[in-house]
Design an enzyme around this catalytic site. Structure first.
Site, mmCIF file in Angstrom:
data_model
loop_
_atom_site.group_PDB
_atom_site.id
_atom_site.type_symbol
_atom_site.label_atom_id
_atom_site.label_comp_id
_atom_site.label_asym_id
_atom_site.label_seq_id
_atom_site.Cartn_x
_atom_site.Cartn_y
_atom_site.Cartn_z
ATOM 1 N N SER A 125 0.818 -1.225 0.000
ATOM 2 C CA SER A 125 0.000 0.000 0.000
ATOM 3 C C SER A 125 0.845 1.265 0.000
ATOM 4 C CB SER A 125 -0.867 -0.006 1.256
ATOM 5 O OG SER A 125 -1.407 1.269 1.492
ATOM 6 N N GLU A 127 0.163 3.620 1.754
ATOM 7 C CA GLU A 127 0.226 4.044 3.157
ATOM 8 C C GLU A 127 1.622 3.791 3.747
ATOM 9 O OE1 GLU A 127 -1.860 5.318 5.859
ATOM 10 O OE2 GLU A 127 -2.740 6.199 4.073
ATOM 11 N N TYR A 149 -1.689 0.364 10.612
ATOM 12 C CA TYR A 149 -1.920 -0.311 9.326
ATOM 13 C C TYR A 149 -0.691 -0.166 8.434
ATOM 14 C CZ TYR A 149 -3.662 -0.841 4.527
ATOM 15 O OH TYR A 149 -3.816 -1.207 3.205
HETATM 16 P P1 NAP Z 1 -11.434 -4.641 1.697
HETATM 17 O O1 NAP Z 1 -12.595 -4.329 0.804
HETATM 18 O O2 NAP Z 1 -11.421 -4.100 3.099
HETATM 19 O O3 NAP Z 1 -11.313 -6.248 1.756
HETATM 20 C C1 NAP Z 1 -10.519 -6.865 2.719
HETATM 21 C C2 NAP Z 1 -10.705 -8.363 2.599
HETATM 22 O O4 NAP Z 1 -9.892 -8.999 3.599
HETATM 23 C C3 NAP Z 1 -12.154 -8.849 2.848
HETATM 24 O O5 NAP Z 1 -12.443 -9.876 1.949
HETATM 25 C C4 NAP Z 1 -12.079 -9.389 4.265
HETATM 26 O O6 NAP Z 1 -13.021 -10.402 4.521
HETATM 27 C C5 NAP Z 1 -10.676 -9.990 4.249
HETATM 28 N N1 NAP Z 1 -10.186 -10.255 5.596
HETATM 29 C C6 NAP Z 1 -10.177 -9.427 6.662
HETATM 30 N N2 NAP Z 1 -9.679 -10.054 7.743
HETATM 31 C C7 NAP Z 1 -9.374 -11.325 7.345
HETATM 32 C C8 NAP Z 1 -8.844 -12.449 8.006
HETATM 33 N N3 NAP Z 1 -8.544 -12.429 9.309
HETATM 34 N N4 NAP Z 1 -8.653 -13.587 7.297
HETATM 35 C C9 NAP Z 1 -8.978 -13.643 5.987
HETATM 36 N N5 NAP Z 1 -9.497 -12.591 5.298
HETATM 37 C C10 NAP Z 1 -9.690 -11.456 5.976
HETATM 38 O O7 NAP Z 1 -10.065 -4.189 1.025
HETATM 39 P P2 NAP Z 1 -9.753 -3.807 -0.512
HETATM 40 O O8 NAP Z 1 -9.986 -2.349 -0.685
HETATM 41 O O9 NAP Z 1 -10.399 -4.780 -1.395
HETATM 42 O O10 NAP Z 1 -8.182 -4.000 -0.532
HETATM 43 C C11 NAP Z 1 -7.585 -5.258 -0.852
HETATM 44 C C12 NAP Z 1 -6.163 -5.283 -0.319
HETATM 45 O O11 NAP Z 1 -5.416 -4.232 -0.894
HETATM 46 C C13 NAP Z 1 -6.038 -5.081 1.190
HETATM 47 O O12 NAP Z 1 -4.935 -5.844 1.620
HETATM 48 C C14 NAP Z 1 -5.712 -3.613 1.350
HETATM 49 O O13 NAP Z 1 -5.029 -3.370 2.551
HETATM 50 C C15 NAP Z 1 -4.861 -3.393 0.115
HETATM 51 N N6 NAP Z 1 -4.860 -2.045 -0.461
HETATM 52 C C16 NAP Z 1 -6.044 -1.458 -0.796
HETATM 53 C C17 NAP Z 1 -6.023 -0.208 -1.407
HETATM 54 C C18 NAP Z 1 -7.297 0.473 -1.799
HETATM 55 O O14 NAP Z 1 -7.246 1.682 -2.050
HETATM 56 N N7 NAP Z 1 -8.418 -0.230 -1.878
HETATM 57 C C19 NAP Z 1 -4.804 0.417 -1.676
HETATM 58 C C20 NAP Z 1 -3.631 -0.238 -1.334
HETATM 59 C C21 NAP Z 1 -3.655 -1.480 -0.745
HETATM 60 P P3 NAP Z 1 -14.447 -10.111 5.248
HETATM 61 O O15 NAP Z 1 -15.415 -9.865 4.120
HETATM 62 O O16 NAP Z 1 -14.697 -11.368 5.995
HETATM 63 O O17 NAP Z 1 -14.266 -8.910 6.124
HETATM 64 O O1 G4F Z 2 -10.534 6.817 2.615
HETATM 65 P P1 G4F Z 2 -9.538 6.714 3.691
HETATM 66 O O2 G4F Z 2 -9.989 6.122 4.968
HETATM 67 O O3 G4F Z 2 -8.306 5.953 3.064
HETATM 68 P P2 G4F Z 2 -6.750 5.873 3.455
HETATM 69 O O4 G4F Z 2 -6.523 6.169 4.891
HETATM 70 O O5 G4F Z 2 -6.015 6.704 2.461
HETATM 71 O O6 G4F Z 2 -6.456 4.325 3.222
HETATM 72 C C1 G4F Z 2 -6.914 3.652 2.047
HETATM 73 O O7 G4F Z 2 -5.943 3.742 1.047
HETATM 74 C C2 G4F Z 2 -4.707 3.072 1.341
HETATM 75 C C3 G4F Z 2 -3.774 3.309 0.149
HETATM 76 O O8 G4F Z 2 -3.067 4.501 0.362
HETATM 77 C C4 G4F Z 2 -4.994 1.599 1.559
HETATM 78 F F1 G4F Z 2 -3.838 0.934 1.773
HETATM 79 C C5 G4F Z 2 -5.942 1.445 2.725
HETATM 80 O O9 G4F Z 2 -6.250 0.055 2.882
HETATM 81 C C6 G4F Z 2 -7.220 2.205 2.411
HETATM 82 O O10 G4F Z 2 -7.825 1.563 1.324
HETATM 83 O O11 G4F Z 2 -8.967 8.182 4.038
HETATM 84 C C7 G4F Z 2 -8.433 9.023 3.040
HETATM 85 C C8 G4F Z 2 -8.158 10.407 3.629
HETATM 86 C C9 G4F Z 2 -7.382 10.379 4.954
HETATM 87 O O12 G4F Z 2 -6.388 11.387 4.913
HETATM 88 C C10 G4F Z 2 -8.419 10.745 6.002
HETATM 89 O O13 G4F Z 2 -7.913 11.438 7.140
HETATM 90 O O14 G4F Z 2 -9.413 11.027 3.920
HETATM 91 C C11 G4F Z 2 -9.319 11.668 5.187
HETATM 92 N N1 G4F Z 2 -10.657 11.824 5.746
HETATM 93 C C12 G4F Z 2 -11.263 13.014 6.020
HETATM 94 N N2 G4F Z 2 -12.456 12.806 6.565
HETATM 95 C C13 G4F Z 2 -11.493 10.842 6.123
HETATM 96 C C14 G4F Z 2 -12.631 11.460 6.637
HETATM 97 N N3 G4F Z 2 -11.369 9.499 6.033
HETATM 98 C C15 G4F Z 2 -12.416 8.745 6.468
HETATM 99 N N4 G4F Z 2 -12.331 7.400 6.357
HETATM 100 N N5 G4F Z 2 -13.551 9.300 7.000
HETATM 101 C C16 G4F Z 2 -13.706 10.663 7.111
HETATM 102 O O15 G4F Z 2 -14.728 11.161 7.593
#
Ligand code: NAP
Ligand code: G4F
Length: 325
Positions: A125, A127, A149
């Site tokens: 990520s 992050e 995280y």
């Molecule tokens: P998500 O919608 O939160 O999905 C997370 C998945 O992980 C769900 O299927 C969840 O299952 C599963 N999970 C949680 N705890 C688990 C456990 N103990 N054992 C097995 N499975 C478990 O996340 P996403 O947005 O699809 O992201 C996919 C991956 O990419 C994650 O690793 C995230 O950290 C990473 N990532 C995401 C972004 C982004 O912007 N979306 C960016 C960078 C990296 P349940 O349905 O049971 O909760």
């Molecule tokens: O949408 P966010 O919660 O995503 P964040 O923290 O960037 O993390 C996501 O992206 C990562 C990749 O860079 C993934 F690895 C991670 O798993 C996840 O998918 O927050 C985005 C930004 C933050 O700066 C937060 O402080 O939005 C700001 N924010 C402002 N108001 C808020 C809010 N975030 C959330 N969730 N809720 C608010 O009300």
């Protein structure tokens, strides 16, 4: 009979469900690891149920991962499972470390034992960059995570690199920047905004309350990013790749674009801020360079900021229009 098989952790999540659809289209046999919940949540899998095999397992449990790898005999493993919400990682840091950090190591160990030839994609990520010193961030930018995280993802990243170096396994990291869709969880800011705007537009709510409006993110469209995951495993050799659009926007810009898409021009009167949504340590600004992914894998994002906002707002407007709560 499919000639390639893939195992996905996190198949019920946003990315896992899009990836399953992509791999089925490419002719893969797809197996997904699903953890036991009292009320199963398979909503994102509606389009693939019956065509993917679901097996029980949990990233907290070594033996279930070994069993899942052994029984599915994967050519490719995609590790997308995680406690993925940064906000929750401050409240539940140990659980986040267990699932997001150690869970990755457990899966690597299970693969080494049961399918050492399988190619492994790990969901790293942006992050991990956290408190960035350089812009845009690329594969050589140092990590300075700002949340439990982010710390867990740095651990998992290095565990993957170590398995590649120590055991010559094909393990690659996709260092992906934020990617969104109508399947994004409601707690993430983009979906909180598009759902909130749709509630206001349909008369179900009057205000949207957020935290830091000045945070900037490089937001892309999730289906583009699962295509990158697949491409990472089709490369000749393993490596680490940034996935990003190269464009950053503030939360405030996302809010404005979402309200305007819904036809609400006096949007400022619906917007509130509350410090309960601020993080103890914030990542203020992320913008990635996808140059290596473009050069080596031919990958480019297809969907830009305004189009992404439109897709998400329209999906939530439709949902709220059809649904009374
Ligand atoms: P998500 O919608 O939160 O999905 C997370 C998945 O992980 C769900 O299927 C969840 O299952 C599963 N999970 C949680 N705890 C688990 C456990 N103990 N054992 C097995 N499975 C478990 O996340 P996403 O947005 O699809 O992201 C996919 C991956 O990419 C994650 O690793 C995230 O950290 C990473 N990532 C995401 C972004 C982004 O912007 N979306 C960016 C960078 C990296 P349940 O349905 O049971 O909760
Ligand atoms: O949408 P966010 O919660 O995503 P964040 O923290 O960037 O993390 C996501 O992206 C990562 C990749 O860079 C993934 F690895 C991670 O798993 C996840 O998918 O927050 C985005 C930004 C933050 O700066 C937060 O402080 O939005 C700001 N924010 C402002 N108001 C808020 C809010 N975030 C959330 N969730 N809720 C608010 O009300």
């Amino acid at each position: 009979m499919a000639d390639r098989s893939a195992l996905i952790t996190g198949i019920t999540g946003q990315d896992g469900s899009y990836l399953a659809e992509l791999l089925l289209k490419k002719g893969y046999q797809v197996t997904g690891i699903v953890r036991r919940l009292s009320s199963p949540n398979l909503n994102n899998l509606a389009q693939v149920l019956g065509r993917v095999k679901l097996v029980d397992g949990d990233l907290m449990d070594q033996s279930s991962l070994s069993q899942a790898v052994k029984s599915s005999g994967p050519d490719e493993i995609y590790n997308l499972g995680a406690q993925s919400f940064v906000g929750t990682s401050f409240a539940q840091p140990v659980l986040t470390g267990e699932i997001t950090g150690l869970g990755t190591l457990r899966l690597l160990a299970a693969a080494r034992e049961n399918a050492p030839q399988a190619k492994i994609y790990h969901a790293s990520s942006s992050e991990m960059f956290g408190h960035v010193g350089a812009e845009p961030q690329d594969e050589n930018t140092p990590f300075h995570p700002r949340s439990p995280y982010g710390v867990a993802k740095v651990y998992a990243y290095w565990a993957c690199v170590n398995y590649r170096e120590a055991y010559s396994m094909f393990v690659s990291n996709g260092i992906l920047f934020n990617h969104e869709s109508p399947r994004r969880g409601l707690e993430f800011v983009t979906r909180k905004i598009t759902d909130g705007v749709a509630r206001i537009a349909t008369g179900k709510a009057d205000t949207l309350t957020l935290g830091n409006l000045d945070a900037r993110r490089d937001w892309g469209y999730a289906p583009d990013y699962v295509d990158l995951m697949w491409r990472v495993l089709q490369a000749k050799s393993p490596g680490d790749y940034v996935g990003a659009t190269g464009e950053a926007h503030s939360v405030r810009e996302f809010v404005q674009a979402a309200f305007e898409t819904a036809g609400i021009s006096d949007w400022q009167k619906h917007l509130r801020t509350d410090s309960q949504f601020n993080r103890p340590s914030e990542v203020f600004n992320l913008r990635g360079s996808p140059a290596k992914a473009k050069r080596e894998l031919g990958w480019e994002p297809t969907t830009r900021f305004k189009e992404l906002v439109k897709i998400m707002v329209e999906a939530d407007l439709k949902r709220h229009g059809e649904n009374s709560n």
